[in-house]
Design a protein around this motif. Structure first.
Motif, short mmCIF file in Angstrom:
data_model
loop_
_atom_site.label_atom_id
_atom_site.label_comp_id
_atom_site.label_asym_id
_atom_site.label_seq_id
_atom_site.Cartn_x
_atom_site.Cartn_y
_atom_site.Cartn_z
N HIS A 95 0.75 -1.16 0.10
CA HIS A 95 0.26 -0.07 0.01
C HIS A 95 0.75 1.20 -0.14
O HIS A 95 2.04 1.23 -0.31
CB HIS A 95 -0.79 0.07 1.34
N GLN A 122 -9.58 -0.08 -0.47
CA GLN A 122 -9.31 1.16 0.48
C GLN A 122 -9.92 0.91 1.99
O GLN A 122 -10.96 0.73 1.97
CB GLN A 122 -9.85 2.55 -0.12
N ASN A 251 -4.43 2.69 0.77
CA ASN A 251 -4.71 1.99 -0.47
C ASN A 251 -4.06 0.63 -0.91
O ASN A 251 -2.82 0.88 -1.06
CB ASN A 251 -4.62 3.10 -1.37
N SER A 291 -13.52 -1.82 5.13
CA SER A 291 -12.86 -1.54 3.86
C SER A 291 -13.84 -1.13 2.80
O SER A 291 -15.13 -1.86 2.91
CB SER A 291 -11.58 -2.34 3.56
#
Length: 323
Positions: A95, A122, A251, A291
């Motif tokens: 990420h 995310q 992310n 998420s």
């Protein structure tokens, strides 16, 4: 003679990256794929990549084997993939830490050292405090710091996603970092323990690490750093609803070694795209891990990474790193 051969190969675009023959690309994959996860087992990054990869491998016809390679701020794993052959059989599941490590001066490479394959999820950031804290939501934070200059303590792991989160939020709220105290911890679990002991005032966490404490009323959410409220936590307003124009998430995506052929990148991305269309997986990602599924590949993902790194670089200007 040797120099002429080198020039001839270069003229046809065949370089030291050893581009794969078209037949090899067409047959890909022919063996199991290693997915390097640059963290230890059991954390959100590890669990999310394992969950999605178990489904993606069904569409590839070979196993995707997760390999935890923790250490050095996630750079042991990333460097291993960076130096791997660009044949599609070694991938990185990581990420924002890739860009953060360069900005912090830990390594000399960032996203551009890899071929981006696909953004998958995310994980939304939720600033939290302990239950009896006088701050009720994030909109109260600026006034509280103004009334207690130099005394308000924010938990973070140095040079990590949460370190950058506070720097970015302070900038949006027009808070001078000299008026707050950033307290370093090894990981989120340590921060939450310190918060419950009321040794610090605030932590920015996510639902995998804090949901049970929030549900039990031990800790208090101050807002959701996302454009929309989370489905399972619809009573928590977004920061934007609270008048703070700020979003933030971890992310998570797949990366391949530089110069991996586009045909291979597309094959991998397609398998992961199909994997996250699975409704059971979507439900687990949202309900268990707080998420959201957000799939991007190709140029869209490259553009996303460029914007992400620019935002992190702007935040880095307000951080004094110690290496």
């Amino acid at each position: 003679m040797r120099s002429k051969l080198t020039l001839t190969l270069a003229a046809f675009g065949i370089t030291g990256a050893m581009a794969l023959p078209n037949s090899a690309q067409a047959d890909y994959p022919e063996q199991d794929i290693r997915l390097i996860i640059p963290y230890g087992p059991g954390g959100a990054t590890d669990v999310i990549f394992r969950l999605i990869s178990q489904e993606a491998e069904k569409h590839l016809g070979v196993s995707i084997v997760p390999v935890n390679m923790a250490g050095a701020g996630a750079t042991i794993g990333s460097r291993s993939v960076k130096e791997a052959p660009p044949d599609g059989y070694t991938l990185l599941g990581s990420h924002d830490t890739i860009a953060l490590s360069k900005l912090a001066g830990t390594v000399d490479y960032s996203y551009d050292a890899f071929e981006p394959v696909a953004l998958l999820t995310q994980t939304v950031v939720v600033p939290i405090t302990y239950a009896d804290h006088p701050v009720e939501d994030a909109s109260d934070m600026k006034a509280y710091i103004r009334d207690n200059p130099g005394q308000v303590r924010f938990g973070m792991t140095p040079s990590s996603v949460d370190h950058f989160y506070w720097a970015r939020l302070f900038d949006v709220l027009d808070i001078d970092m000299d008026n707050v105290r950033l307290i370093g911890y090894q990981d989120t679990a340590e921060q939450i323990s310190a918060l419950m002991a009321e040794e610090i005032d605030f932590v920015n966490a996510d639902m995998p690490s804090s949901a049970s404490f929030l549900e039990d009323g031990i800790l208090k959410p101050l807002g959701v750093s996302h454009t929309e409220r989370l489905d399972n936590y619809g009573d928590i307003p977004t920061l934007q609803e609270l008048g703070i124009d700020f979003t933030s998430a971890t992310n998570r995506g797949i990366f391949a070694p530089k110069d991996t052929p586009q045909e291979i990148l597309d094959t991998i991305a397609d398998a992961y795209a199909k994997a996250i269309e699975n409704e059971d997986i979507k439900r687990r990602i949202e309900n268990e891990f707080g998420s959201v599924v957000h799939f991007l590949a190709g140029d869209e993902y490259r553009e996303f990474l460029a914007e992400n790194e620019a935002a992190l670089a702007a935040a880095a200007e307000n951080i004094e790193f110690q290496n």
